[in-house]
Design a protein around this motif. Structure first.
Motif, PDB file in Angstrom:
ATOM      1  N   ILE A  65       0.835  -1.209   0.000  1.00  6.43           N
ATOM      2  CA  ILE A  65       0.000   0.000   0.000  1.00  6.43           C
ATOM      3  C   ILE A  65       0.869   1.258   0.000  1.00  6.43           C
ATOM      4  O   ILE A  65       0.622   2.197  -0.762  1.00  6.43           O
ATOM      5  CB  ILE A  65      -0.981  -0.017   1.193  1.00  6.43           C
ATOM      6  CG1 ILE A  65      -1.996  -1.156   1.015  1.00  6.43           C
ATOM      7  CG2 ILE A  65      -1.716   1.327   1.314  1.00  6.43           C
ATOM      8  CD1 ILE A  65      -2.818  -1.474   2.242  1.00  6.43           C
ATOM      9  N   GLN A  66       1.894   1.258   0.813  1.00  4.81           N
ATOM     10  CA  GLN A  66       2.781   2.428   0.871  1.00  4.81           C
ATOM     11  C   GLN A  66       3.432   2.705  -0.478  1.00  4.81           C
ATOM     12  O   GLN A  66       3.631   3.854  -0.853  1.00  4.81           O
ATOM     13  CB  GLN A  66       3.867   2.229   1.942  1.00  4.81           C
ATOM     14  CG  GLN A  66       3.374   2.329   3.377  1.00  4.81           C
ATOM     15  CD  GLN A  66       2.956   3.742   3.777  1.00  4.81           C
ATOM     16  OE1 GLN A  66       1.954   4.248   3.281  1.00  4.81           O
ATOM     17  NE2 GLN A  66       3.720   4.368   4.656  1.00  4.81           N
ATOM     18  N   SER A  74       0.966   4.510   6.806  1.00  9.88           N
ATOM     19  CA  SER A  74       1.536   4.126   8.112  1.00  9.88           C
ATOM     20  C   SER A  74       0.913   4.956   9.234  1.00  9.88           C
ATOM     21  O   SER A  74       1.029   4.628  10.403  1.00  9.88           O
ATOM     22  CB  SER A  74       3.062   4.292   8.115  1.00  9.88           C
ATOM     23  OG  SER A  74       3.403   5.673   8.143  1.00  9.88           O
ATOM     24  N   LYS A  75       0.253   6.053   8.846  1.00  4.24           N
ATOM     25  CA  LYS A  75      -0.425   6.899   9.838  1.00  4.24           C
ATOM     26  C   LYS A  75      -1.759   6.296  10.283  1.00  4.24           C
ATOM     27  O   LYS A  75      -2.367   6.758  11.239  1.00  4.24           O
ATOM     28  CB  LYS A  75      -0.702   8.282   9.247  1.00  4.24           C
ATOM     29  CG  LYS A  75       0.557   9.096   8.954  1.00  4.24           C
ATOM     30  CD  LYS A  75       1.112   9.712  10.235  1.00  4.24           C
ATOM     31  CE  LYS A  75       2.188  10.745   9.940  1.00  4.24           C
ATOM     32  NZ  LYS A  75       3.423  10.116   9.407  1.00  4.24           N
ATOM     33  N   THR A 261       6.666  11.528   3.120  1.00  2.00           N
ATOM     34  CA  THR A 261       7.233  11.107   4.399  1.00  2.00           C
ATOM     35  C   THR A 261       8.614  10.485   4.169  1.00  2.00           C
ATOM     36  O   THR A 261       8.784   9.718   3.222  1.00  2.00           O
ATOM     37  CB  THR A 261       6.311  10.055   5.059  1.00  2.00           C
ATOM     38  OG1 THR A 261       4.972  10.518   4.993  1.00  2.00           O
ATOM     39  CG2 THR A 261       6.712   9.784   6.491  1.00  2.00           C
ATOM     40  N   GLU A 262       9.550  10.826   5.029  1.00  2.00           N
ATOM     41  CA  GLU A 262      10.895  10.263   4.888  1.00  2.00           C
ATOM     42  C   GLU A 262      10.841   8.748   4.997  1.00  2.00           C
ATOM     43  O   GLU A 262      10.149   8.198   5.856  1.00  2.00           O
ATOM     44  CB  GLU A 262      11.812  10.842   5.972  1.00  2.00           C
ATOM     45  CG  GLU A 262      13.261  10.927   5.500  1.00  2.00           C
ATOM     46  CD  GLU A 262      14.137  11.601   6.539  1.00  2.00           C
ATOM     47  OE1 GLU A 262      13.815  12.737   6.925  1.00  2.00           O
ATOM     48  OE2 GLU A 262      15.123  10.967   6.967  1.00  2.00           O
ATOM     49  N   GLY A 263      11.558   8.084   4.110  1.00  2.00           N
ATOM     50  CA  GLY A 263      11.606   6.632   4.154  1.00  2.00           C
ATOM     51  C   GLY A 263      10.460   5.953   3.423  1.00  2.00           C
ATOM     52  O   GLY A 263      10.456   4.735   3.279  1.00  2.00           O
ATOM     53  N   LYS A 264       9.464   6.743   2.942  1.00  2.00           N
ATOM     54  CA  LYS A 264       8.365   6.127   2.195  1.00  2.00           C
ATOM     55  C   LYS A 264       8.626   6.304   0.705  1.00  2.00           C
ATOM     56  O   LYS A 264       8.467   7.391   0.150  1.00  2.00           O
ATOM     57  CB  LYS A 264       7.026   6.775   2.561  1.00  2.00           C
ATOM     58  CG  LYS A 264       5.840   6.188   1.765  1.00  2.00           C
ATOM     59  CD  LYS A 264       4.580   7.023   1.933  1.00  2.00           C
ATOM     60  CE  LYS A 264       3.358   6.413   1.284  1.00  2.00           C
ATOM     61  NZ  LYS A 264       3.244   6.547  -0.148  1.00  2.00           N
ATOM     62  N   ASP A 265       9.032   5.214   0.066  1.00  2.00           N
ATOM     63  CA  ASP A 265       9.214   5.273  -1.381  1.00  2.00           C
ATOM     64  C   ASP A 265       7.878   4.934  -2.029  1.00  2.00           C
ATOM     65  O   ASP A 265       7.185   4.030  -1.576  1.00  2.00           O
ATOM     66  CB  ASP A 265      10.274   4.244  -1.812  1.00  2.00           C
ATOM     67  CG  ASP A 265      10.515   4.320  -3.316  1.00  2.00           C
ATOM     68  OD1 ASP A 265      10.416   5.434  -3.883  1.00  2.00           O
ATOM     69  OD2 ASP A 265      10.786   3.270  -3.918  1.00  2.00           O
ATOM     70  N   PHE A 266       7.495   5.691  -3.022  1.00  2.00           N
ATOM     71  CA  PHE A 266       6.261   5.337  -3.744  1.00  2.00           C
ATOM     72  C   PHE A 266       6.355   5.771  -5.195  1.00  2.00           C
ATOM     73  O   PHE A 266       7.205   6.593  -5.564  1.00  2.00           O
ATOM     74  CB  PHE A 266       5.019   5.918  -3.048  1.00  2.00           C
ATOM     75  CG  PHE A 266       4.918   7.427  -3.059  1.00  2.00           C
ATOM     76  CD1 PHE A 266       5.580   8.197  -2.115  1.00  2.00           C
ATOM     77  CD2 PHE A 266       4.128   8.079  -4.007  1.00  2.00           C
ATOM     78  CE1 PHE A 266       5.468   9.586  -2.121  1.00  2.00           C
ATOM     79  CE2 PHE A 266       4.003   9.467  -4.012  1.00  2.00           C
ATOM     80  CZ  PHE A 266       4.677  10.228  -3.061  1.00  2.00           C
ATOM     81  N   ILE A 267       5.491   5.206  -6.003  1.00  2.00           N
ATOM     82  CA  ILE A 267       5.499   5.445  -7.446  1.00  2.00           C
ATOM     83  C   ILE A 267       5.341   6.947  -7.732  1.00  2.00           C
ATOM     84  O   ILE A 267       4.455   7.589  -7.166  1.00  2.00           O
ATOM     85  CB  ILE A 267       4.371   4.620  -8.113  1.00  2.00           C
ATOM     86  CG1 ILE A 267       4.680   3.118  -7.975  1.00  2.00           C
ATOM     87  CG2 ILE A 267       4.202   5.012  -9.579  1.00  2.00           C
ATOM     88  CD1 ILE A 267       3.536   2.191  -8.310  1.00  2.00           C
ATOM     89  N   ASP A 268       6.207   7.478  -8.585  1.00  2.00           N
ATOM     90  CA  ASP A 268       6.178   8.902  -8.978  1.00  2.00           C
ATOM     91  C   ASP A 268       6.594   9.867  -7.862  1.00  2.00           C
ATOM     92  O   ASP A 268       6.359  11.076  -7.979  1.00  2.00           O
ATOM     93  CB  ASP A 268       4.779   9.310  -9.489  1.00  2.00           C
ATOM     94  CG  ASP A 268       4.586   8.986 -10.964  1.00  2.00           C
ATOM     95  OD1 ASP A 268       5.592   8.708 -11.650  1.00  2.00           O
ATOM     96  OD2 ASP A 268       3.425   9.000 -11.423  1.00  2.00           O
TER      97      ASP A 268
END
Lengths: 362, 127
Positions: A65-66, A74-75, A261-268
Motif C-alpha cells: 500500500i505504501q 503508516s499513519k 514522508t521520509e523513508g516512504k518510497d512510492f510510485i512517482d
C-alpha cells in the motif's frame, strides 16, 4: 451489464436505470433536484454496490500500500480510513480510493467501479512485496446513507454508539441483525452520514431495515445524478472527469493526500515532489458562471480574447445554489480566486469567475 | 405517459398546437420532459428569425444533459415563453400548457401534414 443485489428494489421504486461503469444503476428516482435537497436537508440512501473492494492482507500488506499510494498509510490505525490515489508512474492517476485499516495486516481498498480491473492489474504488477491481494468486488454491497439526519436513522439499527464517531473512522457493527457490517463515517456528498459495507446476501435485509427506520425522517432513495451534483457542489474530484491518467495529484489539488514522508518510497515520488516544489503549469479550479448557461465536461475555458486557457472537467447547475458551477484545469498563473475567465458554450463566450471550493458551504 | 389528442408531434419529441391559420405553439412532450429529468435552463435566442424546418431554434438543458431543439415547421420564431427564463422547471410541471416554448408563424402550413398524429407518436414512444 452487472446488477447490484438491490436492482429489483430500484425498479420497484421507479428508478430510471442506466448502464454505468458496467452496472445497471439507478440514475434518478423522483428527480435530481428533490433527491439532492433530500440529502442536503434530510437523509437519502445511495446504492453504491458497484464500487470495487480489494483486500490487501498479510505481513507485507502495508509495504504494498505504501508503495502504490500517494498518501501515508503508516499513519492509519485500526478503525481509521484514509483517502488516497495511485500515481501511475507517468505523472497521472490510476484511480482514487479509500483505504481502511482493519488491523496491521488487513486493509480494505475501496475503488471506482470503472477501474476495478485496471486497479487490480496495477496492484498485482507492483506487488513485488508478496502481499495477498483479493478482489471482493462481486461479493460486497455498499450503501451510502447521507444527510444531516442519516446517523439518527443508522443509530436505530445498531446497539453500538455510532452518532459521535469521528469523520473518516469506522467500526464493525451488528447492523439490522447482520453481523460484521463495516460502518464508516465517510461519503461523497458533504452533508454527513456514513457508508456501510456488507455481503450481497444481506443486501435486501439491510435495505428494507434502513427504509423502515428512516421512514419517520422522510428517507428516500437517491440516484447517481444527484450523487454527481452533490459531490460537485463540494468540489470533490470524480475519476474520469476531474482526475485521470493524465492529471497529477498536485495539479488536481490533491497535494494534501500526497505525502513525502521520509523513508516512504512510492510510485512517482520524485516527479510529484518536483511538482510540489517547482510548481505546476496548470491547476484544477472551481468556477461559477456569471452569465446564463451551463458548463459541461470538455468545454473550452478561454480568456476574454477567446484564447483557450483551459478545459472544463465537470459542470452542472447547482441545485442548492441555483447557479451554474464547474471545475476545470486552467494555466497556473490564472488559477486565483476571482479571476475572470470565459467558458465557451456552443460558440459563445460566457463570463465566469474562479472561486474557492467547496461551492456549497452548508 | 400523456400524449394529448388534437396536437401534432415530431420524432424529436416536440408537440404543436395550431393557434390560428398560420401560428403554432410548440413545446416538448411529457415523455421528453420525463426522459430529460429536471430542466434547469432553456435558451432561445432566435426570436424574430426566419428558420427552416429542422434548424436548431434553441437548447434545453437538464441537470445531466443538453439537447438542441429543432424547428418542427418552417417559419418565423414569433415569441419565446419568458416564464422559462426564470422557471425552466415549468416544462417538467406542465409540458403541454404553461411549459410551452415558442410560437411560430408558419411560412408553409402544409408542412403540418408531415408531422406525427397522436397515434403515431404513441407508437414511437411505445405508449
Amino acid at each position: 451489464m452487472k446488477n447490484t443485489a438491490l436492482i429489483n428494489f430500484h425498479k420497484e421504486l421507479g428508478g430510471k436505470i442506466v448502464p454505468f461503469a458496467g452496472f445497471n444503476m439507478p440514475v434518478q428516482f423522483e428527480g435530481v433536484n428533490i433527491e439532492h435537497e433530500t440529502v442536503r436537508k434530510g437523509v437519502g440512501v445511495f446504492d453504491v454496490s458497484h464500487m470495487g473492494e480489494i483486500w490487501i492482507k498479510g505481513p507485507k500488506a502495508l509495504d504494498l500500500i505504501q508503495y502504490v499510494s500517494s498518501n501515508d498509510a503508516s499513519k492509519l490505525f485500526d478503525g481509521k480510513v484514509q483517502y488516497a490515489c495511485f500515481p501511475n508512474g507517468k505523472g497521472g492517476i490510476v484511480d482514487d480510493f479509500l483505504v481502511y485499516r482493519i488491523d496491521a495486516e488487513t486493509y480494505l481498498l475501496v475503488i471506482n467501479a470503472s477501474n476495478i480491473q485496471k486497479d487490480l492489474a496495477w496492484l498485482q504488477t507492483n506487488n513485488k512485496f508478496g502481499a495477498e491481494i483479493y478482489d471482493a468486488s462481486d461479493e460486497i454491497s455498499q450503501l451510502a446513507i447521507q444527510g444531516p439526519l442519516a446517523m439518527q436513522v443508522v443509530q436505530k439499527l445498531t446497539d453500538t454508539a455510532v452518532e459521535d464517531m469521528k469523520y473518516y473512522s469506522f467500526q464493525k457493527v451488528n447492523f439490522a441483525g447482520v453481523k460484521d457490517v463495516i460502518l464508516s463515517i465517510t461519503g461523497y456528498t458533504g452533508s454527513g452520514g456514513c457508508e456501510i459495507y456488507f455481503a450481497n446476501e444481506d443486501a435486501a435485509t439491510i435495505w428494507k431495515a434502513v427504509f423502515e427506520a428512516g421512514q419517520e425522517f422522510g428517507i428516500k432513495p437517491i440516484g447517481l445524478a444527484a450523487r454527481d451534483t452533490l459531490r460537485l457542489e463540494m468540489g470533490f474530484c470524480l475519476y474520469g472527469n476531474d482526475i485521470d491518467d493524465t492529471t497529477s495529484p498536485i495539479e488536481a489539488g490533491l497535494g494534501w493526500i500526497t505525502k513525502f514522508t521520509e523513508g516512504k518510497d512510492f510510485i512517482d515520488k520524485d516527479f510529484l515532489l518536483k511538482q510540489k516544489n517547482e510548481g505546476v503549469s496548470r491547476r484544477l479550479v472551481g468556477f461559477e458562471l456569471v452569465e446564463k448557461g451551463i458548463p459541461r465536461k470538455d468545454y473550452k475555458i478561454c480568456d476574454v480574447a477567446g484564447n483557450q486557457i483551459g478545459i472544463v472537467t465537470s459542470g452542472t447547475m447547482s441545485p442548492s445554489l441555483k447557479i451554474p458551477i464547474g471545475m476545470g484545469y486552467v494555466n497556473n498563473d490564472l488559477a486565483k480566486a476571482d479571476t475572470e475567465i470565459f467558458i465557451e458554450v456552443r460558440n459563445k463566450l460566457l463570463k465566469a469567475k474562479i472561486v474557492k471550493t467547496p461551492f456549497y458551504k452548508g | 405517459m400523456t400524449v394529448k389528442d388534437k396536437l401534432k408531434y415530431t420524432k424529436d419529441h416536440e408537440w404543436l398546437r395550431v393557434e390560428s391559420d398560420d401560428v403554432v405553439v410548440v413545446g416538448i412532450t411529457e415523455y421528453a420532459q420525463s426522459e430529460l429529468g429536471d430542466i434547469v435552463f432553456v435558451e432561445v435566442e432566435t426570436e424574430g428569425e426566419e428558420l427552416e424546418a429542422g434548424e436548431v431554434f434553441g437548447s434545453i438543458e437538464a441537470v445531466k444533459t443538453v439537447s438542441d431543439m429543432y424547428m418542427p415547421v418552417s417559419g418565423q420564431v414569433l415569441e419565446f415563453n419568458e416564464v422559462l427564463t426564470t422557471a425552466p422547471e415549468t416544462i417538467n410541471q406542465d409540458a403541454y400548457e404553461a411549459g410551452w416554448i415558442i410560437k411560430i408563424k408558419m411560412s408553409d402550413p402544409q408542412e403540418l401534414n408531415e408531422l406525427l398524429t397522436p397515434e403515431k407518436y404513441k407508437e414511437l414512444i411505445g405508449a
